[in-house]
Design a protein around this motif. Structure first.
Motif, mmCIF file in Angstrom:
data_model
loop_
_atom_site.group_PDB
_atom_site.id
_atom_site.type_symbol
_atom_site.label_atom_id
_atom_site.label_comp_id
_atom_site.label_asym_id
_atom_site.label_seq_id
_atom_site.Cartn_x
_atom_site.Cartn_y
_atom_site.Cartn_z
ATOM 1 N N SER A 2 46.359 92.192 0.102
ATOM 2 C CA SER A 2 46.917 92.290 -1.140
ATOM 3 C C SER A 2 47.879 91.269 -1.598
ATOM 4 N N PHE A 3 47.619 90.621 -2.888
ATOM 5 C CA PHE A 3 48.267 89.597 -3.193
ATOM 6 C C PHE A 3 49.036 89.937 -4.328
ATOM 7 N N SER A 4 49.863 91.131 -4.258
ATOM 8 C CA SER A 4 50.597 91.871 -5.248
ATOM 9 C C SER A 4 51.778 90.944 -5.338
ATOM 10 N N SER A 5 52.567 91.221 -6.532
ATOM 11 C CA SER A 5 53.757 90.434 -6.840
ATOM 12 C C SER A 5 54.832 90.948 -5.774
ATOM 13 N N ARG A 6 54.807 92.129 -5.143
ATOM 14 C CA ARG A 6 55.784 92.502 -4.132
ATOM 15 C C ARG A 6 55.725 91.535 -3.155
ATOM 16 N N SER A 7 54.648 91.152 -2.622
ATOM 17 C CA SER A 7 54.483 90.245 -1.477
ATOM 18 C C SER A 7 54.747 88.701 -1.682
ATOM 19 N N CYS A 8 54.904 88.473 -2.621
ATOM 20 C CA CYS A 8 55.373 86.808 -2.955
ATOM 21 C C CYS A 8 56.463 86.578 -3.394
ATOM 22 N N GLY A 9 57.325 87.587 -3.591
ATOM 23 C CA GLY A 9 58.718 87.358 -4.070
ATOM 24 C C GLY A 9 59.560 88.293 -3.214
ATOM 25 N N SER A 10 60.851 87.910 -3.184
ATOM 26 C CA SER A 10 61.697 88.843 -2.433
ATOM 27 C C SER A 10 62.402 89.643 -3.494
ATOM 28 N N THR A 11 63.014 90.786 -3.235
ATOM 29 C CA THR A 11 63.768 91.843 -3.926
ATOM 30 C C THR A 11 64.740 91.215 -5.072
ATOM 31 N N SER A 12 65.241 90.069 -4.653
ATOM 32 C CA SER A 12 66.326 89.298 -5.553
ATOM 33 C C SER A 12 65.677 88.596 -6.339
ATOM 34 N N SER A 13 64.315 88.142 -6.492
ATOM 35 C CA SER A 13 63.530 87.446 -7.453
ATOM 36 C C SER A 13 63.634 88.109 -8.835
ATOM 37 N N PRO A 14 63.550 87.099 -9.823
ATOM 38 C CA PRO A 14 63.638 87.820 -11.107
ATOM 39 C C PRO A 14 62.269 88.309 -11.418
ATOM 40 N N PRO A 15 61.978 89.349 -12.286
ATOM 41 C CA PRO A 15 60.830 89.848 -12.699
ATOM 42 C C PRO A 15 59.733 88.919 -13.134
ATOM 43 N N LEU A 16 58.422 89.339 -13.128
ATOM 44 C CA LEU A 16 57.567 88.614 -13.251
ATOM 45 C C LEU A 16 57.455 88.562 -14.963
ATOM 46 N N SER A 17 56.911 87.441 -15.305
ATOM 47 C CA SER A 17 56.683 87.271 -16.912
ATOM 48 C C SER A 17 55.450 87.967 -17.372
ATOM 49 N N SER A 18 55.339 88.132 -18.564
ATOM 50 C CA SER A 18 54.200 88.874 -19.042
ATOM 51 C C SER A 18 52.874 88.203 -18.874
ATOM 52 N N THR A 19 52.981 86.840 -18.891
ATOM 53 C CA THR A 19 51.717 86.035 -18.775
ATOM 54 C C THR A 19 51.399 86.182 -17.084
ATOM 55 N N LEU A 20 52.294 86.342 -16.040
ATOM 56 C CA LEU A 20 52.077 86.000 -14.669
ATOM 57 C C LEU A 20 51.507 87.132 -14.094
ATOM 58 N N THR A 21 51.925 88.402 -14.752
ATOM 59 C CA THR A 21 51.520 89.592 -14.119
ATOM 60 C C THR A 21 49.984 90.001 -14.138
ATOM 61 N N PRO A 22 49.363 89.589 -15.108
ATOM 62 C CA PRO A 22 47.815 89.664 -15.145
ATOM 63 C C PRO A 22 47.332 88.898 -14.172
ATOM 64 N N MET A 23 47.779 87.533 -13.887
ATOM 65 C CA MET A 23 47.299 86.710 -12.820
ATOM 66 C C MET A 23 47.374 87.449 -11.492
ATOM 67 N N TYR A 24 48.377 87.920 -11.128
ATOM 68 C CA TYR A 24 48.559 88.676 -9.930
ATOM 69 C C TYR A 24 47.459 89.768 -9.693
ATOM 70 N N SER A 25 47.174 90.528 -10.753
ATOM 71 C CA SER A 25 46.259 91.483 -10.740
ATOM 72 C C SER A 25 44.938 90.711 -10.389
ATOM 73 N N MET A 26 44.675 89.768 -11.417
ATOM 74 C CA MET A 26 43.339 89.146 -10.882
ATOM 75 C C MET A 26 43.136 88.548 -9.586
ATOM 76 N N LEU A 27 44.194 88.153 -8.811
ATOM 77 C CA LEU A 27 44.086 87.873 -7.652
ATOM 78 C C LEU A 27 43.871 89.152 -6.733
ATOM 79 N N ASP A 28 44.323 89.989 -6.759
ATOM 80 C CA ASP A 28 44.137 91.353 -6.110
ATOM 81 C C ASP A 28 42.700 91.291 -6.465
ATOM 82 N N SER A 29 42.316 91.573 -7.733
ATOM 83 C CA SER A 29 40.783 91.747 -7.938
ATOM 84 C C SER A 29 39.696 90.737 -7.088
ATOM 85 N N ALA A 30 40.209 89.606 -7.182
ATOM 86 C CA ALA A 30 39.328 88.542 -6.353
ATOM 87 C C ALA A 30 39.155 88.983 -4.795
ATOM 88 N N ALA A 31 40.539 89.241 -4.362
ATOM 89 C CA ALA A 31 40.544 89.576 -3.000
ATOM 90 C C ALA A 31 39.655 90.791 -2.540
#
Length: 303
Positions: A2-31
């Motif tokens: 899974s290429f979810s946003s949780r695996s790519c950033g630490s807990t202290s990272s700022p939240p994902l922007s609304s434009t990047l969130t769909p990109m991680y979902s698309m990456l999960d879908s491709a995987a």
């Protein structure tokens, strides 16, 4: 996987922007399409669309690190999908559509490309790209730089016989920065061995060039004559010595000794036909000699 946003950033990272969130979902879908459903074409199209979307938004986003992670993830999955589709010839050109310059390609993707083109027997495709990447100053400090140098040496330069360039890589700035003294010596030994292999003449090649065409074409008729003689000799043995195992074994041994003195090279295409026919004849003789014995044995056990 899974290429979810949780695996790519630490807990202290700022939240994902609304434009990047769909990109991680698309990456999960491709995987999922690649690994689970084995739909390689759909996986590649998803990666291609994701890279296109990232290219259009990179100027607007300040999260360059996360965009770079997404870009690398889409490329890695896309390369795997193209390889599964047997479209490996277009891998490097496809990667360069989204990385404008060769030196901008991430180390992990460079490693994948070198191994891919080496596996399919086309290491020359990666020669220039690898050379440019290794000699770009900013890449010398990235993780995986040494691995790219090692793969470039062993899977590109040495197989292509570019021993001068290989030696320059080992003893030059790149080699001194990534290889230890023992590793450099080992690499130089590999290069020297490659040079010796190229200087030694190939006896099989000289024999092939000296073999007349009519001799090769006449092997078929000789084979048929030999086959007929073996069959005739074996049938005589069956008639004159039915049930006599020593004579049959002697005949089989004689055939094997004959083939040994013929010194047929199994690697030569011209030898394959002889070996194949000999195998068929030996198999037939084996069945004729031992099949009745096994049938009797099996019948006795059944009783």
């Amino acid at each position: 996987m899974s290429f979810s946003s949780r695996s790519c950033g630490s807990t202290s990272s700022p939240p994902l922007s609304s434009t990047l969130t769909p990109m991680y979902s698309m990456l999960d879908s491709a995987a999922e399409q690649l690994m689970v459903h084995k739909d390689f074409q759909a996986a590649f199209h998803t990666c291609d669309r994701g890279l296109g979307s990232l290219a259009s938004m990179e100027e607007e986003e300040e999260e360059e690190t996360r965009c770079g992670e997404l870009k690398s993830g889409f490329c890695i999955l896309g390369i795997q999908a193209l390889a599964e589709l047997n479209q490996w010839r277009g891998v490097l050109s496809w990667v360069l559509q989204y990385y404008e310059h060769q030196w901008e390609i991430p180390a992990k993707i460079m490693q994948m490309c070198i191994l891919l083109y080496s596996k399919v027997g086309e290491p020359a495709v990666m020669q220039e790209a690898s050379r440019v990447w290794l000699h770009y100053q900013s890449n010398s400090g990235v993780a995986g730089f040494g691995t790219v140098a090692e793969l470039y040496l062993l899977h590109v330069l040495v197989p292509l016989g570019l021993t001068d360039q290989a030696r320059e890589l080992i003893t030059g700035e790149v080699g001194n920065s990534v290889f230890t003294e023992d590793q450099r010596q080992t690499a130089l030994d590999v290069v020297e061995e490659k040079e010796l292999e190229e200087k030694e003449p190939d006896p099989d090649c000289s024999l092939k060039t000296k073999t007349p065409a009519h001799a090769i074409s006449s092997q078929g008729s000789v084979l048929h004559k030999l086959k007929a003689m073996i069959r005739l000799f074996y049938s005589r043995l069956l008639l004159t010595s039915s049930g006599s195992f020593p004579l049959r074994r002697a005949f089989l041994a004689a055939v094997l000794v004959y083939m040994l003195f013929m010194r047929l090279d199994p690697a030569l295409p011209s030898s394959f036909m002889w070996i194949s026919k000999l195998y068929q004849l030996i198999k037939q003789m084996w069945n004729a000699m031992f099949a009745p014995y096994y049938q009797t044995l099996a019948h006795g056990k059944g009783l």
